[in-house]
Motif scaffolding. Sequence first.
Motif, mmCIF file in Angstrom:
data_model
loop_
_atom_site.group_PDB
_atom_site.id
_atom_site.type_symbol
_atom_site.label_atom_id
_atom_site.label_comp_id
_atom_site.label_asym_id
_atom_site.label_seq_id
_atom_site.Cartn_x
_atom_site.Cartn_y
_atom_site.Cartn_z
ATOM 1 N N GLY A 172 -6.129 5.271 -15.690
ATOM 2 C CA GLY A 172 -6.686 5.692 -14.412
ATOM 3 C C GLY A 172 -6.769 4.549 -13.412
ATOM 4 N N ARG A 173 -7.126 3.376 -13.885
ATOM 5 C CA ARG A 173 -7.230 2.228 -12.994
ATOM 6 C C ARG A 173 -5.856 1.774 -12.499
ATOM 7 N N VAL A 174 -4.847 1.860 -13.353
ATOM 8 C CA VAL A 174 -3.493 1.521 -12.917
ATOM 9 C C VAL A 174 -3.037 2.480 -11.833
ATOM 10 N N LEU A 175 -3.304 3.774 -12.016
ATOM 11 C CA LEU A 175 -2.922 4.765 -11.010
ATOM 12 C C LEU A 175 -3.630 4.498 -9.689
ATOM 13 N N ARG A 176 -4.903 4.175 -9.736
ATOM 14 C CA ARG A 176 -5.635 3.885 -8.509
ATOM 15 C C ARG A 176 -5.071 2.649 -7.815
ATOM 16 N N SER A 177 -4.653 1.673 -8.604
ATOM 17 C CA SER A 177 -4.166 0.429 -8.017
ATOM 18 C C SER A 177 -2.819 0.610 -7.330
ATOM 19 N N LEU A 227 -1.374 -4.855 -9.335
ATOM 20 C CA LEU A 227 -1.768 -4.841 -10.742
ATOM 21 C C LEU A 227 -2.158 -6.224 -11.258
ATOM 22 N N ASP A 228 -2.325 -7.176 -10.357
ATOM 23 C CA ASP A 228 -2.658 -8.534 -10.809
ATOM 24 C C ASP A 228 -4.054 -8.639 -11.403
ATOM 25 N N ASN A 253 -10.483 -4.164 -6.723
ATOM 26 C CA ASN A 253 -10.092 -2.958 -5.997
ATOM 27 C C ASN A 253 -11.247 -2.183 -5.387
ATOM 28 N N ALA A 254 -12.416 -2.770 -5.324
ATOM 29 C CA ALA A 254 -13.540 -2.073 -4.708
ATOM 30 C C ALA A 254 -13.238 -1.808 -3.240
ATOM 31 N N GLY A 255 -13.537 -0.568 -2.811
ATOM 32 C CA GLY A 255 -13.390 -0.229 -1.399
ATOM 33 C C GLY A 255 -12.046 0.362 -1.037
ATOM 34 N N GLY A 256 -11.095 0.451 -1.968
ATOM 35 C CA GLY A 256 -9.806 1.027 -1.651
ATOM 36 C C GLY A 256 -9.807 2.532 -1.771
ATOM 37 N N THR A 257 -8.776 3.174 -1.252
ATOM 38 C CA THR A 257 -8.607 4.611 -1.375
ATOM 39 C C THR A 257 -7.370 4.875 -2.205
ATOM 40 N N ALA A 258 -7.442 5.889 -3.029
ATOM 41 C CA ALA A 258 -6.312 6.197 -3.899
ATOM 42 C C ALA A 258 -6.322 7.669 -4.235
ATOM 43 N N THR A 259 -5.133 8.188 -4.583
ATOM 44 C CA THR A 259 -5.059 9.596 -4.948
ATOM 45 C C THR A 259 -5.853 9.865 -6.204
ATOM 46 N N ALA A 260 -5.929 8.864 -7.105
ATOM 47 C CA ALA A 260 -6.705 9.065 -8.321
ATOM 48 C C ALA A 260 -8.183 9.231 -8.007
ATOM 49 N N THR A 261 -8.665 8.550 -6.960
ATOM 50 C CA THR A 261 -10.063 8.712 -6.565
ATOM 51 C C THR A 261 -10.300 10.123 -6.071
ATOM 52 N N ALA A 262 -9.374 10.627 -5.278
ATOM 53 C CA ALA A 262 -9.517 12.000 -4.795
ATOM 54 C C ALA A 262 -9.518 12.990 -5.946
ATOM 55 N N LEU A 263 -8.638 12.766 -6.933
ATOM 56 C CA LEU A 263 -8.616 13.644 -8.101
ATOM 57 C C LEU A 263 -9.928 13.576 -8.850
#
Length: 601
Positions: free
Chosen positions: A380-385, A474-475, A312-322
């Motif tokens: 946290g990683r599941v939320l980001r994914s 989530l794979d 998941n490197a390089g993705g954007t997610a709401t968890a990252t913003a949080l």
Amino acid sequence: MSTAILTGPPVPGSSLDADLRSLGFDVEVAFGPHETGALLAAVPAGQRVAVVDPRFVGHVHALRLALTDPRFPAAAVPGALTAQPAARPALARAVDAAAEAAPAAQATHTVVGDLPDTLAAALDADGVAVHRPQLGTLVAAVPEDPEARHQARAAVEAVDDEAVRLKSAVKAHDGFFTTFFISPYSRYIARWCARRGLTPNQVTTASLLTALIAAGCAATGDRAGYVAAGVLLLVSFVLDCTDGQLARYALKYSTMGAWLDATFDRAKEYAFYAGLALGAARGGDDVWALALGAMVLMTCRHVVDFSFNEANAGGTATATALSNRLDSVGWTVWARRMIILPIGERWAMIAVLTAATSPRIVFWALIAGCAFGACYTTAGRVLRSVTRRAARTERACRALADLADSGPLAELQARLLRGRAGAVGPLSVAVLGAAVMVGGALYLPFGDKRLIAVAVIYVMTAGLAVARPLKGPLDWLVPPVFRAAEYVTVLALAAKAGSAQALPAAFGLVAAVAYHHYDTVYRIRGGTGAPPAWLVRTIGGHEGRTLVVTVLAALLANRGNDFTSALTALAVAVGLVVLVESIRFWVSSGAPAVHDEGETA
């Protein structure tokens, strides 16, 4: 020796010549790109070459960062460029192009301005990635006139580059304990080592030896031994921080250092677990199941981190913003780093509890703390994914397939099912198979032949899970699920074997397999791909090893000591094969010249 080519004579009063020689360069002077090309061609192909503007003004450490870092084929700061052997052909082409474009007057006895910067731009255009180090307050400039030169020199004098060098030796993002209780003085130990010619590899080896002595003290089983073990474990951690700081301070990165630093942390920690278990046994308390459980939990937690980062490197997610918003509140940064029990806090806790309590308490505290940290980080990683928008790259899918560690049985199953895997996702299949395998190992009587059928089902689900690319959000959890299934199965069967030595043998087997899995991670991180296919096939893959252990338990059910011997033999065989291949790889010239920054966890 490396060679530095000045594109003209140094400015009167400049220390540039002496600075370059202090960094290990033999200095030559060229006039114009034609002479630069001739001098470049005269340098042996296996040597590093630097091209430096004679008007350069800056800190010695700025030159050191640009011209001596072994990790990059090419690097540059304003007025200075370096190329290692891999980038030499591109540099030669760039110099030839500059010579063709240069006026005839520049062919002899004329200083060519901005030639290093021109060559750096040409290397970029030629597909060679030119590393440009972050200088911060360090100065690297090419002044055009005396006034600008005076200002540049004043800027150099205003900044203590040794202080900057010491500060940059410490990782920018580290745990609370390491940042405030280790790094304030370990950086000075690193400088002391550098000035005496010690290498990071020597310090890393000293850290390992100290930890092994600590494990031996813990194995004595008396209070004095436990106190000595706790103190020595902290000393080992100080040295563990020092080796990385020495590498950054002196820019001494190496292929061997990559292997040592990447694997010795786990070897030290798990050796200490074994020492505690041996010490407890001397006092009549059997905690081998707890020791193995702690190792299983720690390894699975790391695989979660590794798989997520690769996928998941390089993705954007709401968890990252949080997370970014929380970072703006200073105290939350340290709180969130501490609650996951990173390596500094973890080793400090182990050391203190070892000295003051018992091995059983140490392991229960370790399991509880690591379980909480694993749940927190995985959530946290599941939320980001699930909030990730970017598509997973082919490289990421390949990395996840390599981390899955599928052996010949799963590969055969995957080939038979490829294109017909159905609508059920890989993670669901992997979780189902792991649940069946672990459930059977936990609840069926030891030696029950039905467990072989359960293991066959696990093999089939393992192949089905990797029959198509792991592209689901989530794979990335598939490799950790496989790790948990294999490790917990070994733990459960050894605990039920009825032999006092079965759990220590299982500890050795899991340690050998875990080493293989960590080695796979660091090969992928180095950009060289996973271990060779023959190695994975030879040691069976996760599903093959699980099936073998299950069959051994069924066949040797009435002979507990024979099951222990079989586990021991399997551990030795796997350990020897993976260790020999790992050593061959990491000391070879083709291995990446990096120094691992270390895991915060």
